[in-house]
Design a protein around this motif. Structure first.
Motif, PDB file in Angstrom:
ATOM      1  N   LEU A 165       0.853  -1.185   0.000  1.00 43.20           N
ATOM      2  CA  LEU A 165       0.000   0.000   0.000  1.00 43.20           C
ATOM      3  C   LEU A 165       0.895   1.242   0.000  1.00 43.20           C
ATOM      4  CD1 LEU A 165      -2.907   1.065   0.112  1.00 43.20           C
ATOM      5  CD2 LEU A 165      -2.727   1.064   2.605  1.00 43.20           C
ATOM      6  N   GLY A 166       1.236   1.689  -1.194  1.00 48.96           N
ATOM      7  CA  GLY A 166       2.179   2.789  -1.332  1.00 48.96           C
ATOM      8  C   GLY A 166       1.524   4.148  -1.258  1.00 48.96           C
ATOM      9  N   SER A 167       2.379   5.156  -1.284  1.00 47.86           N
ATOM     10  CA  SER A 167       1.945   6.546  -1.328  1.00 47.86           C
ATOM     11  C   SER A 167       3.141   7.375  -1.791  1.00 47.86           C
ATOM     12  CB  SER A 167       1.436   6.998   0.050  1.00 47.86           C
ATOM     13  OG  SER A 167       0.879   8.291  -0.023  1.00 47.86           O
ATOM     14  N   GLY A 168       3.310   8.572  -1.256  1.00 49.80           N
ATOM     15  CA  GLY A 168       4.355   9.463  -1.736  1.00 49.80           C
ATOM     16  C   GLY A 168       5.761   9.058  -1.365  1.00 49.80           C
ATOM     17  N   PHE A 169       5.925   8.225  -0.327  1.00 49.03           N
ATOM     18  CA  PHE A 169       7.274   7.894   0.110  1.00 49.03           C
ATOM     19  C   PHE A 169       8.045   7.118  -0.939  1.00 49.03           C
ATOM     20  CE2 PHE A 169      10.156   4.800   2.205  1.00 49.03           C
ATOM     21  CZ  PHE A 169      11.128   5.706   2.597  1.00 49.03           C
ATOM     22  N   LEU A 222      15.778  16.573   1.544  1.00 46.02           N
ATOM     23  CA  LEU A 222      14.503  16.056   1.059  1.00 46.02           C
ATOM     24  C   LEU A 222      13.640  15.660   2.254  1.00 46.02           C
ATOM     25  CD1 LEU A 222      15.540  13.788  -1.947  1.00 46.02           C
ATOM     26  CD2 LEU A 222      14.581  16.079  -2.042  1.00 46.02           C
ATOM     27  N   SER A 223      12.374  15.870   2.152  1.00 41.59           N
ATOM     28  CA  SER A 223      11.500  15.532   3.274  1.00 41.59           C
ATOM     29  C   SER A 223      10.140  15.075   2.763  1.00 41.59           C
ATOM     30  CB  SER A 223      11.320  16.745   4.196  1.00 41.59           C
ATOM     31  OG  SER A 223      10.631  17.786   3.529  1.00 41.59           O
ATOM     32  N   ILE A 224       9.415  14.428   3.636  1.00 41.27           N
ATOM     33  CA  ILE A 224       8.063  13.991   3.325  1.00 41.27           C
ATOM     34  C   ILE A 224       7.244  14.074   4.602  1.00 41.27           C
ATOM     35  CG2 ILE A 224       8.496  11.537   3.804  1.00 41.27           C
ATOM     36  CD1 ILE A 224       6.647  10.893   1.438  1.00 41.27           C
ATOM     37  N   SER A 225       5.974  14.389   4.479  1.00 47.13           N
ATOM     38  CA  SER A 225       5.096  14.433   5.643  1.00 47.13           C
ATOM     39  C   SER A 225       4.056  13.330   5.515  1.00 47.13           C
ATOM     40  CB  SER A 225       4.399  15.797   5.754  1.00 47.13           C
ATOM     41  OG  SER A 225       3.569  16.034   4.633  1.00 47.13           O
ATOM     42  N   VAL A 226       3.690  12.756   6.644  1.00 49.05           N
ATOM     43  CA  VAL A 226       2.679  11.704   6.653  1.00 49.05           C
ATOM     44  C   VAL A 226       1.749  11.954   7.830  1.00 49.05           C
ATOM     45  CG1 VAL A 226       4.187  10.164   7.986  1.00 49.05           C
ATOM     46  CG2 VAL A 226       2.279   9.207   6.707  1.00 49.05           C
ATOM     47  N   GLU A 227       0.470  11.797   7.605  1.00 52.24           N
ATOM     48  CA  GLU A 227      -0.524  12.010   8.657  1.00 52.24           C
ATOM     49  C   GLU A 227      -0.671  10.758   9.500  1.00 52.24           C
ATOM     50  OE1 GLU A 227      -5.279  13.172   9.118  1.00 52.24           O
ATOM     51  OE2 GLU A 227      -4.348  13.004   7.130  1.00 52.24           O
ATOM     52  N   PHE A 249       6.141   5.483   6.487  1.00 52.06           N
ATOM     53  CA  PHE A 249       6.306   6.791   5.852  1.00 52.06           C
ATOM     54  C   PHE A 249       5.293   7.001   4.730  1.00 52.06           C
ATOM     55  CE2 PHE A 249      11.102   6.790   7.018  1.00 52.06           C
ATOM     56  CZ  PHE A 249      10.760   6.915   8.349  1.00 52.06           C
ATOM     57  N   ASP A 250       4.528   5.962   4.405  1.00 57.17           N
ATOM     58  CA  ASP A 250       3.375   6.089   3.512  1.00 57.17           C
ATOM     59  C   ASP A 250       2.089   6.265   4.321  1.00 57.17           C
ATOM     60  OD1 ASP A 250       4.433   5.933   0.861  1.00 57.17           O
ATOM     61  OD2 ASP A 250       4.757   3.785   1.131  1.00 57.17           O
ATOM     62  N   HIS A 251       1.924   5.381   5.321  1.00 63.57           N
ATOM     63  CA  HIS A 251       0.706   5.369   6.136  1.00 63.57           C
ATOM     64  C   HIS A 251       1.102   5.015   7.565  1.00 63.57           C
ATOM     65  CE1 HIS A 251      -1.638   5.386   2.393  1.00 63.57           C
ATOM     66  NE2 HIS A 251      -0.794   4.456   1.969  1.00 63.57           N
ATOM     67  N   PHE A 252       1.058   5.978   8.450  1.00 61.79           N
ATOM     68  CA  PHE A 252       1.492   5.771   9.839  1.00 61.79           C
ATOM     69  C   PHE A 252       0.260   5.535  10.713  1.00 61.79           C
ATOM     70  CE2 PHE A 252       5.277   6.594  12.613  1.00 61.79           C
ATOM     71  CZ  PHE A 252       4.687   6.183  13.805  1.00 61.79           C
ATOM     72  N   ALA A 253       0.141   4.303  11.222  1.00 58.18           N
ATOM     73  CA  ALA A 253      -0.984   3.948  12.095  1.00 58.18           C
ATOM     74  C   ALA A 253      -0.626   4.261  13.548  1.00 58.18           C
ATOM     75  CB  ALA A 253      -1.324   2.471  11.947  1.00 58.18           C
ATOM     76  N   MET A 254      -1.445   5.048  14.213  1.00 58.04           N
ATOM     77  CA  MET A 254      -1.111   5.475  15.577  1.00 58.04           C
ATOM     78  C   MET A 254      -1.036   4.281  16.528  1.00 58.04           C
ATOM     79  SD  MET A 254      -4.655   7.318  16.746  1.00 58.04           S
ATOM     80  CE  MET A 254      -6.226   6.448  16.750  1.00 58.04           C
ATOM     81  N   GLU A 255      -1.809   3.223  16.247  1.00 58.66           N
ATOM     82  CA  GLU A 255      -1.797   2.052  17.139  1.00 58.66           C
ATOM     83  C   GLU A 255      -0.440   1.360  17.168  1.00 58.66           C
ATOM     84  OE1 GLU A 255      -6.046   2.514  15.643  1.00 58.66           O
ATOM     85  OE2 GLU A 255      -4.015   2.646  14.806  1.00 58.66           O
ATOM     86  N   THR A 256       0.296   1.422  16.060  1.00 51.27           N
ATOM     87  CA  THR A 256       1.603   0.766  16.018  1.00 51.27           C
ATOM     88  C   THR A 256       2.618   1.487  16.887  1.00 51.27           C
ATOM     89  OG1 THR A 256       2.340   2.007  14.062  1.00 51.27           O
ATOM     90  CG2 THR A 256       1.171  -0.070  13.688  1.00 51.27           C
ATOM     91  N   TYR A 257       2.373   2.747  17.199  1.00 46.56           N
ATOM     92  CA  TYR A 257       3.250   3.503  18.085  1.00 46.56           C
ATOM     93  C   TYR A 257       2.835   3.324  19.543  1.00 46.56           C
ATOM     94  CZ  TYR A 257       5.689   7.467  20.211  1.00 46.56           C
ATOM     95  OH  TYR A 257       6.480   8.257  21.010  1.00 46.56           O
ATOM     96  N   GLU A 258       1.546   3.116  19.768  1.00 48.40           N
ATOM     97  CA  GLU A 258       1.028   3.079  21.134  1.00 48.40           C
ATOM     98  C   GLU A 258       0.952   1.677  21.726  1.00 48.40           C
ATOM     99  OE1 GLU A 258      -2.733   4.934  20.558  1.00 48.40           O
ATOM    100  OE2 GLU A 258      -1.943   6.973  20.782  1.00 48.40           O
TER     101      GLU A 258
END
Length: 266
Positions: A102-106, A126-131, A172-181
């Motif tokens: 499941l890709g995106s801008g990264f 170079l930088s990228i932002s992910v929600e 860096f494509d899709h950051f799931a908050m549960e994986t951090y918590e």
């Protein structure tokens, strides 16, 4: 073995393996026929899927796609790991997997970094932002890929093979908050019964979370591959999967770089 679960998740299901099993699987996979291993798409994470499936099955794939077949095919014969065989339907001889990313801008930025570096340039800056979002919202975006995997498996397999999708998600494509918590994230994931043509759906939340929806069990199982013995002091710079990936890529002499070989601080 030690499994640091963090907050207790009542009623959730998890299977844990020793972290060194992942390193074993990467070495064994690299030792297979070079013409087959070379077809694993590193950018799409197919090698990561093969390493992790092999780690939990404690066996290597019997087939890998070289000419349009299923991406990975495993034998289910004599599969006796506690609780693991239950992820697959009864009466099946083999487990076929289609791997999707499941890709995106990264991915675009990562390719740009490689191009700049290959020309002797410096990609610094170079930088990228992910929600940061809920895992369930991210999985909703994977519907087209999962339907595509379902259709591909239906066309490529027989009734003796279970049909399974493996989805790779880069933070860096899709950051799931549960994986951090949390370490156990199955309780936060959505019901996947609408994918009736898939016997299981594996989600790799790179680099340390692996969750599996099983149609047979009707729910999620967290597959923990970072378990350690109580007397082990393991504080590496990289994750268990990244260490194993480095071993695999070096063994097959892969020099093009991997988007999954990264680190960050939070």
């Amino acid at each position: 073995m030690r499994v640091d679960m963090g907050e207790e998740m009542h009623g959730s299901r998890a299977i844990a393996i020793w972290h060194r099993t992942v390193g074993w699987a990467s070495r064994e996979l690299a030792a297979l026929e070079p013409n087959k291993v070379a077809h694993l798409k590193v950018r799409s994470g197919e090698h990561l899927a093969a390493i992790l499936i092999s780690s939990f099955m404690y066996r290597m794939p019997i087939e890998m796609d070289v000419d349009g077949g299923v991406d990975l095919l495993y034998s289910l014969a004599s599969l006796e790991q506690d609780g693991f065989r239950e992820l697959f339907p009864e009466g099946m001889d083999r487990a076929a997997f289609e791997v999707k990313s499941l890709g995106s801008g990264f991915r675009t930025m990562d390719s740009k970094i490689d191009r700049i570096s290959a020309r002797g340039g410096n990609p610094a800056g170079l930088s990228i932002s992910v929600e940061v979002r809920a895992a369930a919202d991210i999985l909703a975006e994977a519907d087209v890929l999962l339907r595509r995997a379902c259709d591909g498996l239906a066309a490529k397999t027989d009734e003796a093979s279970s049909k399974n999708a493996f989805l790779v998600i880069h933070p860096f494509d899709h950051f799931a908050m549960e994986t951090y918590e949390h370490q156990v994230i199955g309780p936060f994931l959505p019901d996947m019964r609408s994918y009736d043509g898939l016997d299981s759906i594996w989600i790799l939340w790179v680099p340390e979370h692996l969750s599996v929806w099983s149609k047979r069990l009707g729910g999620w199982t967290d597959l923990i591959f970072t378990a350690a013995n109580s007397d082990e002091d393991r504080e590496p710079c990289l994750s268990v999967l990244q260490d194993a990936e480095a071993v695999f890529l070096e063994a097959i002499d892969y020099r093009k770089g991997s988007p999954y070989y990264f680190g960050f601080n939070a």
